[in-house]
Design an enzyme around this catalytic site. Structure first.
Site, PDB file in Angstrom:
ATOM      1  CB  SER A  47      -0.954  -0.067   1.196  1.00  0.00           C
ATOM      2  OG  SER A  47      -1.990   0.870   1.053  1.00  0.00           O
ATOM      3  CG  ASP A  94      -7.181  -3.340  -2.209  1.00  0.00           C
ATOM      4  OD1 ASP A  94      -7.732  -2.428  -1.560  1.00  0.00           O
ATOM      5  OD2 ASP A  94      -5.958  -3.569  -2.159  1.00  0.00           O
ATOM      6  CG  HIS A 127      -5.591  -2.741   1.231  1.00  0.00           C
ATOM      7  ND1 HIS A 127      -5.021  -2.418   0.028  1.00  0.00           N
ATOM      8  CD2 HIS A 127      -4.976  -1.917   2.134  1.00  0.00           C
ATOM      9  CE1 HIS A 127      -4.133  -1.445   0.177  1.00  0.00           C
ATOM     10  NE2 HIS A 127      -4.079  -1.132   1.451  1.00  0.00           N
TER      11      HIS A 127
END
Lengths: 276, 276
Positions: free
Chosen positions: A145, A221, A254
């Site tokens: 991320s 995600d 995620h």
């Protein structure tokens, strides 16, 4: 430098250290996994940059990377995600300030005093690791991320210093998404031209050396379309003729369950580059 | 029963459910890993009992068991460690009350109203799992520390209900160590005779059926001599002719780094018993 955790793990050691960072002007922590082969032999190092709200702990607790690092004989270094301490500026939002350094050198006050994470990751931390651990000097870098963004930026700007780069769910075009617009505005100021040096999609257009590049992205995600937008990097790589392996994984989100599921492939990818 | 987490993991699903437990008189959570083979096929189940202060989250976040469960085609169920909720009695100590159910049926007030974890693990939870998931009815059980104690007690008292039992760093003789003396006194009262039904070292002397039994113990475990004392179970197994594999691991401590390092061997051990 002081060792504050030392735990046997997959026949190696999962350690955590504390040190005074000159670059950041504060006390920092980082995690180091030393695989069993580290005894008496210099080994390559994979740097892992974590995402928003993380410390040096998240990756070592949840990703299960030690098993593969032990197998491939790779040291894994996981730093914290921002400067820390009572005299470091913070923000009430989870996506600015502590835990959200975004791997840039801030130029705007009050952030510039401590938020110099780019220099810390590129220069100070590798020098510290290579002076104090059995590190061969061969480096690769990965992250998740915000840390995927950091890994891409650091490697694309310093292709001579890394053998390979990978990322899970990276923010590939921070200049164009809400997370990046907020923090770049705060850390770098309103001139968007200055943002481009920290934007992987912009950088890939101008880089000449072409590192092996692997991206893992879950199709479920929750940040895919709003913050991550991997197709922007894919298009830029195609236009620039930069190699890219982009694995889109149906059903994955995620979380660290996604990272754990595919971290083995990333360790193998980096080990191949590091041991070649 | 309501699903509150659903995350892709190693080509299967790491889920968390909430349900109303009649046995405990409160709302409980449990985690279920469904391996990819679960689609259309009934599979065996490994129950995992966690240690002091844990919830259903610790094992699924940190142990890395999903990889091996996916490989062997085993469902893994990880319940919480005590009853929960505002009307459940608690204690300021980390080792009594919430997070410290010790897998017994409390007979003493104020604990007896909710602390019936033994019945929950042996009866209510397996019935719920087998009614709602593709579970074949073949069960094994494992756990860590307090949960290692729980796994041993549950399996030794119900050898017809489990195919195999294992434990990491278990409290093998709770009647004789500070953790067990404190909670057994509170939950079961001062008569130490009543404690024996929850003491693995006592139980192994009287069990007739002999399940495959595997114990993993770190030799650098900070609780080894004060709370765990695995040699007491080893001696009792030798005296009773009960099979036991006791793996003593130099350098390893009481943490999830230890569990992660050896959970693969335990999944293989249980899969062999479950699939035979």
């Amino acid at each position: 430098m002081e060792r504050i955790e030392h735990r046997a793990c997959f026949a190696g050691w999962q350690d955590v250290y504390r040190h005074e960072s000159k670059t950041l002007g504060c006390t920092m922590r980082f995690a180091v996994f030393l695989p069993p082969r580290a005894q008496g032999k210099k080994l390559p190092v994979l740097y892992w940059l974590s995402g928003l709200t993380s410390t040096e702990q998240n990756f070592i607790n949840k990703a299960g990377a030690q098993r593969y690092a032990a197998q491939h004989g790779v040291i894994v270094v996981a730093p914290d995600t921002s400067p820390r301490g009572d005299d470091v500026t913070d923000d009430p939002g989870y996506d600015l300030g502590k835990g959200a350094g975004f791997y840039v050198n801030a130029t705007q006050q009050p952030w510039a005093a401590h938020y110099q994470m780019y220099d810390y990751i590129v220069s100070e931390l590798p020098a510290l690791i290579e002076a104090n651990f059995p590190a061969s000097g061969a480096r690769s870098i990965s992250g998740h991320s915000m840390g995927g963004h950091g890994a891409l930026v650091v490697a694309l700007r310093n292709p001579d210093r890394y053998r390979s780069v990978s990322a899970f769910s990276p923010i590939v075009a921070p200049s164009l998404v809400p997370w990046g617009e907020k923090v770049f505005g705060a850390y770098l100021g309103p001139d968007r031209e200055t943002w481009q040096q920290y934007d992987a999609t912009a950088l890939v257009r101008s880089t000449t050396e072409k590192l092996p590049l692997l991206i893992e992205q879950g199709e479920a995600d929750e940040f895919l379309e709003t913050q991550l937008r991997p197709h922007l990097l894919r298009d830029a790589c195609e236009a620039a003729g930069h190699p890219l392996t982009l694995n889109l994984r149906p059903g994955y989100d995620h979380s660290y369950y996604f990272i754990a599921s595919f971290i083995g492939g990333h360790l193998a990818f980096h080990a191949a580059a590091l041991n070649s």
